[in-house]
Write a protein that holds these residues in place. Structure first.
Motif, PDB file in Angstrom:
ATOM      1  N   ILE A 119       0.835  -1.209   0.000  1.00 16.43           N
ATOM      2  CA  ILE A 119       0.000   0.000   0.000  1.00 16.43           C
ATOM      3  C   ILE A 119       0.868   1.256   0.000  1.00 16.43           C
ATOM      4  CG2 ILE A 119      -1.651   1.321   1.376  1.00 16.43           C
ATOM      5  CD1 ILE A 119      -2.788  -1.383   2.338  1.00 16.43           C
ATOM      6  N   ALA A 120       1.886   1.268   0.863  1.00 13.75           N
ATOM      7  CA  ALA A 120       2.750   2.442   0.951  1.00 13.75           C
ATOM      8  C   ALA A 120       3.488   2.701  -0.355  1.00 13.75           C
ATOM      9  CB  ALA A 120       3.751   2.258   2.097  1.00 13.75           C
ATOM     10  N   GLY A 121       4.039   1.648  -0.946  1.00 12.22           N
ATOM     11  CA  GLY A 121       4.803   1.832  -2.175  1.00 12.22           C
ATOM     12  C   GLY A 121       3.948   2.180  -3.373  1.00 12.22           C
ATOM     13  N   TYR A 122       2.742   1.618  -3.432  1.00 12.82           N
ATOM     14  CA  TYR A 122       1.880   1.863  -4.592  1.00 12.82           C
ATOM     15  C   TYR A 122       1.182   3.214  -4.506  1.00 12.82           C
ATOM     16  CZ  TYR A 122      -2.071   1.452  -7.786  1.00 12.82           C
ATOM     17  OH  TYR A 122      -3.000   1.695  -8.763  1.00 12.82           O
ATOM     18  N   ARG A 123       0.642   3.545  -3.343  1.00 12.00           N
ATOM     19  CA  ARG A 123      -0.102   4.790  -3.213  1.00 12.00           C
ATOM     20  C   ARG A 123       0.818   6.002  -3.095  1.00 12.00           C
ATOM     21  NH1 ARG A 123      -5.013   4.793  -4.918  1.00 12.00           N
ATOM     22  NH2 ARG A 123      -5.487   6.550  -3.529  1.00 12.00           N
ATOM     23  N   GLY A 124       1.939   5.852  -2.371  1.00 10.94           N
ATOM     24  CA  GLY A 124       2.833   6.988  -2.206  1.00 10.94           C
ATOM     25  C   GLY A 124       2.189   8.111  -1.405  1.00 10.94           C
ATOM     26  N   GLY A 125       2.749   9.320  -1.541  1.00 13.88           N
ATOM     27  CA  GLY A 125       2.169  10.491  -0.907  1.00 13.88           C
ATOM     28  C   GLY A 125       2.169  10.426   0.607  1.00 13.88           C
ATOM     29  N   TRP A 126       1.148  11.049   1.207  1.00 12.99           N
ATOM     30  CA  TRP A 126       1.075  11.141   2.667  1.00 12.99           C
ATOM     31  C   TRP A 126       0.894   9.776   3.308  1.00 12.99           C
ATOM     32  CZ3 TRP A 126      -3.066   9.278   5.353  1.00 12.99           C
ATOM     33  CH2 TRP A 126      -4.237   9.038   4.635  1.00 12.99           C
ATOM     34  N   LEU A 127       0.181   8.856   2.637  1.00 16.62           N
ATOM     35  CA  LEU A 127      -0.028   7.530   3.204  1.00 16.62           C
ATOM     36  C   LEU A 127       1.299   6.779   3.313  1.00 16.62           C
ATOM     37  CD1 LEU A 127      -2.064   5.472   4.226  1.00 16.62           C
ATOM     38  CD2 LEU A 127      -2.388   4.690   1.869  1.00 16.62           C
ATOM     39  N   ASP A 128       2.123   6.895   2.299  1.00 13.29           N
ATOM     40  CA  ASP A 128       3.453   6.291   2.327  1.00 13.29           C
ATOM     41  C   ASP A 128       4.276   6.878   3.467  1.00 13.29           C
ATOM     42  OD1 ASP A 128       5.797   4.939   1.652  1.00 13.29           O
ATOM     43  OD2 ASP A 128       6.382   6.445   0.187  1.00 13.29           O
ATOM     44  N   SER A 129       4.211   8.184   3.620  1.00 15.85           N
ATOM     45  CA  SER A 129       4.992   8.836   4.678  1.00 15.85           C
ATOM     46  C   SER A 129       4.556   8.376   6.061  1.00 15.85           C
ATOM     47  CB  SER A 129       4.840  10.358   4.562  1.00 15.85           C
ATOM     48  OG  SER A 129       5.344  10.820   3.325  1.00 15.85           O
ATOM     49  N   VAL A 130       3.245   8.303   6.280  1.00 13.89           N
ATOM     50  CA  VAL A 130       2.747   7.891   7.590  1.00 13.89           C
ATOM     51  C   VAL A 130       3.140   6.447   7.897  1.00 13.89           C
ATOM     52  CG1 VAL A 130       0.661   7.407   8.925  1.00 13.89           C
ATOM     53  CG2 VAL A 130       0.827   9.524   7.608  1.00 13.89           C
ATOM     54  N   LEU A 131       2.909   5.544   6.932  1.00 18.82           N
ATOM     55  CA  LEU A 131       3.221   4.132   7.158  1.00 18.82           C
ATOM     56  C   LEU A 131       4.714   3.925   7.375  1.00 18.82           C
ATOM     57  CD1 LEU A 131       0.846   2.393   4.581  1.00 18.82           C
ATOM     58  CD2 LEU A 131       0.611   2.468   7.068  1.00 18.82           C
ATOM     59  N   MET A 132       5.538   4.636   6.631  1.00 27.78           N
ATOM     60  CA  MET A 132       6.983   4.456   6.779  1.00 27.78           C
ATOM     61  C   MET A 132       7.501   5.060   8.075  1.00 27.78           C
ATOM     62  SD  MET A 132       8.152   2.493   4.526  1.00 27.78           S
ATOM     63  CE  MET A 132       6.590   1.605   4.735  1.00 27.78           C
ATOM     64  N   ARG A 133       6.877   6.152   8.538  1.00 26.08           N
ATOM     65  CA  ARG A 133       7.309   6.708   9.823  1.00 26.08           C
ATOM     66  C   ARG A 133       6.986   5.728  10.956  1.00 26.08           C
ATOM     67  NH1 ARG A 133       8.362   9.509   6.189  1.00 26.08           N
ATOM     68  NH2 ARG A 133       9.886   7.836   6.130  1.00 26.08           N
ATOM     69  N   VAL A 134       5.806   5.112  10.884  1.00 30.68           N
ATOM     70  CA  VAL A 134       5.458   4.102  11.880  1.00 30.68           C
ATOM     71  C   VAL A 134       6.435   2.926  11.810  1.00 30.68           C
ATOM     72  CG1 VAL A 134       3.703   2.435  12.608  1.00 30.68           C
ATOM     73  CG2 VAL A 134       3.026   4.743  11.903  1.00 30.68           C
ATOM     74  N   THR A 135       6.753   2.499  10.589  1.00 35.61           N
ATOM     75  CA  THR A 135       7.700   1.404  10.408  1.00 35.61           C
ATOM     76  C   THR A 135       9.061   1.750  10.983  1.00 35.61           C
ATOM     77  OG1 THR A 135       6.547   0.699   8.397  1.00 35.61           O
ATOM     78  CG2 THR A 135       8.806  -0.073   8.689  1.00 35.61           C
ATOM     79  N   GLU A 136       9.507   2.974  10.755  1.00 37.78           N
ATOM     80  CA  GLU A 136      10.815   3.395  11.249  1.00 37.78           C
ATOM     81  C   GLU A 136      10.858   3.464  12.774  1.00 37.78           C
ATOM     82  OE1 GLU A 136      11.371   7.024   9.210  1.00 37.78           O
ATOM     83  OE2 GLU A 136      11.865   6.069   7.288  1.00 37.78           O
ATOM     84  N   ILE A 137       9.721   3.768  13.395  1.00 34.40           N
ATOM     85  CA  ILE A 137       9.683   3.764  14.864  1.00 34.40           C
ATOM     86  C   ILE A 137       9.996   2.364  15.387  1.00 34.40           C
ATOM     87  CG2 ILE A 137       8.155   3.973  16.859  1.00 34.40           C
ATOM     88  CD1 ILE A 137       6.738   6.250  15.383  1.00 34.40           C
TER      89      ILE A 137
END
Length: 298
Positions: A119-137
């Motif tokens: 989802i993060a890679g395909y949609r990109g944008g703010w959704l990608d940023s939110v999901l990746m920030r959670v992942t990085e935590i």
């Protein structure tokens, strides 16, 4: 346009390896063959452990203090521990829970990480940023340390240890699939699916996640062995399986206080972990070679 959409994998992806290429890889790469044999052997042992163990009751934890701390012999090839339990039986009986927890953790981590990464890679944008920030935590903590914190909160138990390992493992699959998804979303068959109005979830399932399975499969194979080691580490410090469970990490912990007098208690259990990690790493490396289409074109 419809023709492009119906068979994206066969039309644009590299051809899958044939049976001949698989056999050729195994015959050329002896380490790959060794890894496959070891993994198959571990699976057979896990399934047949109750019938292979010479003392299955002792393998499950029944004590026999009369035979405590016996050195390896014909009667007890791997010796006995301080409660007189046959170590060979304990190690054989420990193969099933070790593989079950590892496969379960990897499957659950992939089930969480793969859709989120897609989802993060395909949609990109703010959704990608939110999901990746959670992942990085989650990734900011060392996996074993995060698992220790979760188990400490939930209580020392094998199921809690498995849940803790899932919590610390899923981000790696999310990052892996996200990178694949960002590449796949630029491919013509994805653009064609979008142009004719295919639902987003269908595109994610049929075109993004399906075409990301190769690196996930390779990573999952290697991770099975790594999770065995992590679960053993949690048991070693008292946060995983609890006595009298036939857990390899627990056996290493139980024998550490008598390593100089009854060295076999920790040694053979540690070797079981070592062989398991080695087997899945060798198999994972061979899968990477087999599934790499550039090797099949040589």
């Amino acid at each position: 346009m419809a023709e492009i959409l119906t068979e994206p994998a066969t039309a644009l992806a590299e051809p899958p390896p044939t049976r001949q290429s698989l056999v050729r890889t195994l015959t050329r790469d002896r380490l790959a063959l060794v890894g496959l044999i070891l993994v198959v052997g571990l699976i057979v042992i896990a399934i047949l452990a109750p019938w292979l163990a010479p003392y299955p009751d002792q393998g499950r934890g029944a004590a026999n203090v009369v035979d405590a701390n016996l050195a390896p012999s014909l009667t007890h090839p791997f010796g006995t521990d301080d409660l007189g339990r046959d170590m060979l039986s304990r190690i054989l009986m420990g193969a099933r829970p070790a593989l079950l927890i590892s496969v379960s953790v990897v499957a659950a981590a992939a089930a969480i990480g793969v859709p989120l990464g897609a989802i993060a890679g395909y949609r990109g944008g703010w959704l990608d940023s939110v999901l990746m920030r959670v992942t990085e935590i989650f990734q900011s903590f060392p996996p074993l340390l995060l698992a220790m914190v979760v188990v400490a909160l939930l209580g020392p138990d094998l199921k809690n240890a498995a849940l803790a390992l899932v919590v610390s493992w899923w981000p790696w699959y999310a990052r892996l699939v996200r990178a694949e998804a960002k590449s796949l979303r630029e491919r013509p068959f994805v653009a064609a699916a979008e142009a004719i109005g295919v639902p987003t979830w269908t595109i994610l399932r049929r075109h993004i996640m399906k075409n990301s399975l190769t690196p996930v499969l390779v990573q999952a194979t290697v991770d099975v062995g790594t999770v065995v080691l992590a679960a053993g580490s949690l048991a070693f410090i008292g946060l995983g399986a609890q006595p009298p469970a036939p857990d390899w990490g627990l056996m290493v912990a139980e024998g550490r206080s008598q390593i100089f007098t009854s060295w076999w208690v920790s040694t053979f259990a540690g070797l079981a972990i070592f062989v398991t990690v080695l087997a899945f790493n060798l198999l994972g490396d061979s899968l990477r070679d087999i599934l790499d289409p550039r090797r099949h074109s040589r």
